[in-house]
Design an enzyme around this catalytic site. Structure first.
Site, short mmCIF file in Angstrom:
data_model
loop_
_atom_site.label_atom_id
_atom_site.label_comp_id
_atom_site.label_asym_id
_atom_site.label_seq_id
_atom_site.Cartn_x
_atom_site.Cartn_y
_atom_site.Cartn_z
CG ASP A 166 42.54 29.15 43.16
OD1 ASP A 166 42.14 30.03 43.86
OD2 ASP A 166 43.42 29.25 43.34
CG ASN A 174 48.43 37.61 36.93
OD1 ASN A 174 47.87 37.56 35.90
ND2 ASN A 174 47.58 37.34 37.96
CG HIS A 179 48.43 41.73 35.76
ND1 HIS A 179 47.02 40.83 36.20
CD2 HIS A 179 49.12 42.73 35.72
CE1 HIS A 179 48.30 41.36 37.70
NE2 HIS A 179 49.00 42.38 37.27
CG ASP A 183 43.29 40.21 32.10
OD1 ASP A 183 43.14 39.44 32.64
OD2 ASP A 183 43.06 41.20 31.75
CD GLU A 209 43.86 33.35 42.27
OE1 GLU A 209 44.88 32.94 42.76
OE2 GLU A 209 43.38 34.46 41.80
#
Length: 300
Positions: A166, A174, A179, A183, A209
């Site tokens: 993770d 974010n 975002h 990404d 994630e």
């Protein structure tokens, strides 16, 4: 004259109706032509020779009709076999007819449609099983392919390990950078995974994630080495406005027993080690092994 003949030939080649009419006309008139020829050439006109001539000519006309009709519908027979083969095993065998009549048009049209259908279905299957952002498999794909690999490992008595990791503090990335940057981080993680895994390894994005690796023929030591290599490469990356060291990940590694444990059990065990890594400072690899195979490594 030549132009007229050419036009007639083109119309004949492009018209199935014209061809069928011509075949029927020729077939039905072969006995009559044979009889006329027989009588004109001066042969005896007794009943038996005449009857024999007519019957022989009828057989010839029938054979000519059957052979001609078979040649007309042969492309349809081939395309029918192609359709059945595709329905049976998904194999695509394009059929190409040079004819310009209705049979040729139908044959070529269906052949093209089968190829296009197969391409569309393949694309839909990829979309249904692939995470668009990272290019890795998704949870559905992982469930199917991972379970198959565990069953294979059980049959072949080989090792198999599962890695769950993770990205650390991904929500704050974010929130702080947007975002779009998030990404970019996910895409970089996907590229890093693909670059480091072996051809037979399985990788999937299973959450926002969160990622998972299924490593066939891989014991605890090798699985830990793979996870730690990924951890170091992620930490060394500068992604967009994020400097090296800002993107890190926590890893949970579990060497499972394919003969007694399912993919779900292995994922749960690896997930526990992932949270152990997070609770102990993050950017680390924690591991464990099933009791039946724990002699290879001491659990962390």
């Amino acid at each position: 004259m030549n132009l007229a003949v050419s036009e007639i030939t083109q119309k004949f080649n492009a018209s199935l109706t014209f061809k069928i009419f011509s075949i029927c006309f020729a077939s039905t008139h072969i006995p009559l032509l044979a009889l006329i020829t027989y009588l004109v050439t001066g042969f005896r006109s007794e009943a038996i020779p005449v009857l024999g001539t007519v019957l022989g000519a009828t057989l010839i006309g029938t054979a000519f009709c059957l052979a001609s009709v078979w040649m007309l519908i042969k492309p349809l027979h081939e395309i029918a076999k192609t359709v059945e083969t595709y329905r049976a095993n998904g194999a695509v065998k394009p059929v190409r007819s040079k004819r310009t009549d209705e049979v040729g048009v139908v044959t070529n049209g269906i052949s093209v449609l089968i190829v296009e259908l197969d391409a569309t279905l393949s694309q839909l299957r990829r979309q249904a099983t692939t995470d668009v952002l990272t290019g890795l498999g998704n949870r559905r794909w992982l469930k199917d392919i991972g379970s198959m690999e565990i069953a294979r490992a059980a049959r072949e008595s080989t090792a198999i390990s599962v890695v769950v990791f993770d990205l650390d503090h991904f929500k704050s990335i974010n929130d702080e950078f947007g975002h779009d940057v998030g990404d970019q981080v996910l895409m970089a993680a996907g590229a890093t995974i693909q670059h480091n895994l072996r051809p037979y390894d399985i990788a999937a994005r299973i959450g926002g994630e969160e990622f998972c690796l299924v490593l066939p023929r891989t014991g605890t030591t090798a699985a830990i080495a793979i996870a730690d290599r990924l951890r170091k490469e992620l930490a060394a990356k500068a992604i967009g406005p994020l400097p090296a060291g800002r993107v890190t990940a926590s890893f949970g590694v579990y060497r499972g027993d394919p003969k007694s444990e399912s993919l779900k059990v292995m994922l749960t065990a690896a997930d526990r080690k992932l949270y152990s890594a997070k609770n102990n400072g993050r950017n680390a690899v924690h591991w464990a092994a099933a009791r039946s195979v724990s002699g290879e490594s001491v659990a962390s």
